[in-house]
Design an enzyme around this catalytic site. Structure first.
Site, short mmCIF file in Angstrom:
data_model
loop_
_atom_site.label_atom_id
_atom_site.label_comp_id
_atom_site.label_asym_id
_atom_site.label_seq_id
_atom_site.Cartn_x
_atom_site.Cartn_y
_atom_site.Cartn_z
N ASN A 444 0.83 -1.12 -0.01
CA ASN A 444 0.00 0.02 0.12
C ASN A 444 0.89 1.18 -0.07
OD1 ASN A 444 -2.10 -1.50 2.42
ND2 ASN A 444 -2.03 -1.94 0.25
N CYS A 445 1.77 1.44 -0.75
CA CYS A 445 2.84 2.38 -0.78
C CYS A 445 3.40 2.95 0.46
CB CYS A 445 2.17 3.59 -1.51
SG CYS A 445 1.51 3.38 -3.16
#
Length: 553
Positions: A444-445
């Site tokens: 998720n970055c």
């Protein structure tokens, strides 16, 4: 009948039984906070559900969703009004100019940001807002002629989106020092008293700005930037808003600390009051707040901080004067001076309809209460899921045990085999898609939180990148337990291969999340992964995963 959160004699049973039973028990406890006094039940299908075609949307941190009413209002306005380039002065262009000005005021009002203290700069999104701050920031490698010989520091929490981490490339290139701190280390740094007795508050009310000499004052001090999220987008932990004032208070006669508060993941479900939390830079993305428009965000920047930054590039609309020779130019006053090119004026005109939808539900306080009602119930159910041997079905990350003051509506977790091995997230994602659940897997970055949770070191991640390893499991070497290391009587090696997942599963909540969404997740996890069911899914995926499910689990 057992109450929600208890599982009777069978540890593998589904929490609270059927959807009807579970919903009744949930409403008995959370009915006052859930669903906007019946609005959600009455309108969900028409406003959102019909577009999902029976599926459950569980990626609200990735993107919000727009309502049918919001979209119709936007389309009606476009059908009956003409808009032109705001850089022109004809009637259509003047309408666009008025809409842009009104939208700036509305954005500032939504965050209770005093227009005398803050600008609203429209950008393509939170990421571009962050890039602008790091690009314009006057990073210093040190000033030999100054009373301060230290370089600028970029001080940021390990839990940060990639877009914040990327700001460090500008700082590093300019010779600034990068300091990546854990939550505990950041608090420790903030709590450490300054040794310089000339400490001042800094921030929006800084005296140098009030007397008009901010830019000149910056020449005598070293500027530093502190960056952290109010809510991290991976685990959903909430971070103290009073860190902003604490960081400002670290400023002294030789150093000035400015703060960028990443609010992109926070503001879709929480209220942010910039009259109380006086951050210097606040990036947001509107599609995360109410789904439409995408590709539009804002950088809310304090006027005190803006005059300290230095913009190099200029484009159409951001300059009042310009000649072709030598790139001579005079930037327009802010906010226009930071907005290169023609603004997305049609998208900006649509913002009022998104804000109107939030207000129609009761505003951000009602949205926060709705999301919290689901979060608190779901937390109890997830942590109660068990295999028949009593082992937990999920490993949940974050601070859910500490309640809504510390945790938001994000469930980041691993699904576990009965013996405790995590099931690869791609297997869970594939099964979820087949079951009509729209969730998200991966990091998720946010590698600063994700990789430690997975057990992967920075060195191993870099090695993985060098080999272009994109599999669901990563084999690494770890110290063997004493008994295992000596099992064959050999002490030549204390390291054994271990397989680690390369991501986890995220279920995130938003302003239109429903109880039915939460129950569907529980039903899916119970039906697909309790006991040997998960092993069977893994065995079916063996040909693509290139490992043995039976051995792994």
């Amino acid at each position: 009948m057992s109450t929600c959160g208890t599982f009777g004699d069978n540890p593998a049973s589904l929490p609270c039984g059927s959807l009807e039973e579970a919903r009744a028990a949930f409403l008995q406890q959370h009915g006052a906070a859930y669903g906007y006094s019946g609005w959600l039940d009455a309108n969900y299908q028409a406003e959102l559900g019909k577009r999902l075609e029976g599926q459950h949307y569980l990626d609200w941190t990735g993107s919000g969703q727009y309502t049918t009413s919001q979209l119709r209002a936007i389309m009606a306005e476009l059908e009956h009004s003409a808009f032109g380039n705001p850089h022109s002065r004809n009637a259509s262009s003047l309408r666009a100019t008025q809409e842009v000005a009104a939208a700036r005021r509305q954005v500032l009002a939504h965050f209770n940001a005093d227009p005398q203290q803050y600008h609203c700069i429209f950008t393509r999104g939170a990421t571009e807002s962050m890039k602008m701050v790091s690009e314009f920031f006057p990073w210093s490698p040190g000033k030999a002629s100054s009373s301060s010989s230290s370089s600028s520091q970029f001080i940021y929490t390990q839990a940060n989106h990639k877009s914040v981490l990327g700001m460090g490339t500008y700082a590093k290139q300019a010779g600034a020092e990068l300091r990546c701190l854990s939550r505990e280390q950041m608090q420790q740094w903030l709590d450490t008293p300054n040794t310089n007795s000339s400490s001042s508050s800094g921030g929006c009310g800084d005296e140098a700005t009030n007397n008009g000499n901010a830019a000149a004052a910056a020449e005598s001090v070293t500027l530093h930037l502190v960056a952290y999220p109010v809510k991290d987008n991976y685990e959903g932990q909430l971070y103290p808003t009073d860190w902003v004032a604490q960081a400002h208070a670290k400023s002294d006669g030789a150093n000035k600390y400015l703060v960028m508060l990443d609010a992109a993941a926070y503001v879709p479900t929480h209220s942010l009051d910039l009259s109380q939390v006086q951050a210097d830079f606040v990036p947001v993305s509107f599609y995360k707040m109410f789904g439409y428009p995408s590709g539009l965000g804002a950088l809310i920047v304090s006027k005190a901080a803006a005059v300290l930054l230095h913009k190099v590039y200029f484009g159409g609309g951001s300059v009042d004067w310009c000649t072709a020779e030598d790139a001579w130019h005079v930037l327009s006053p802010l906010p226009a001076g930071w907005e290169d090119g023609t603004l997305s004026f049609l998208s900006i005109a649509s913002l009022k309809h998104g804000f109107a939808q939030l207000e129609a539900l009761g505003g951000m306080e009602a949205i926060a209460a709705h999301v919290e009602s689901l979060r608190s119930w779901m937390h109890r159910q997830l942590t109660g899921l068990r295999h028949s041997n009593g082992a937990p079905l999920v490993q949940l990350f974050g601070r859910h045990e500490q309640g809504h003051q510390h945790q938001s509506g994000i469930f980041q977790f691993q699904v576990l085999c009965p013996r405790g091995s995590p099931i690869p997230p791609g297997v869970v994602e594939g099964a979820a898609a087949a079951a009509g659940l729209q969730l998200r897997t991966g990091c998720n970055c946010n590698p600063g939180v994700c990789l430690p949770n997975l057990g992967i070191t920075p060195e191993e991640e870099r090695s993985r990148a060098a080999s272009n390893h994109r599999g669901q499991l990563l084999t690494v070497l770890r110290p063997a337990k004493a008994a295992a290391a000596a099992a064959d009587g050999s002490r030549d090696s204390g390291m054994v291969p271990v397989q680690l997942p390369t991501g986890s599963i995220r279920v995130s909540l938003g302003y239109l999340s429903t109880f039915e969404d939460m129950h569907a997740v529980l039903r899916f996890l119970h039906g697909k992964f309790v006991d040997d069911r998960g092993v069977k899914l893994l065995a079916a995926a063996d040909s693509t995963l290139e490992w043995s499910a039976e051995v792994y689990c």
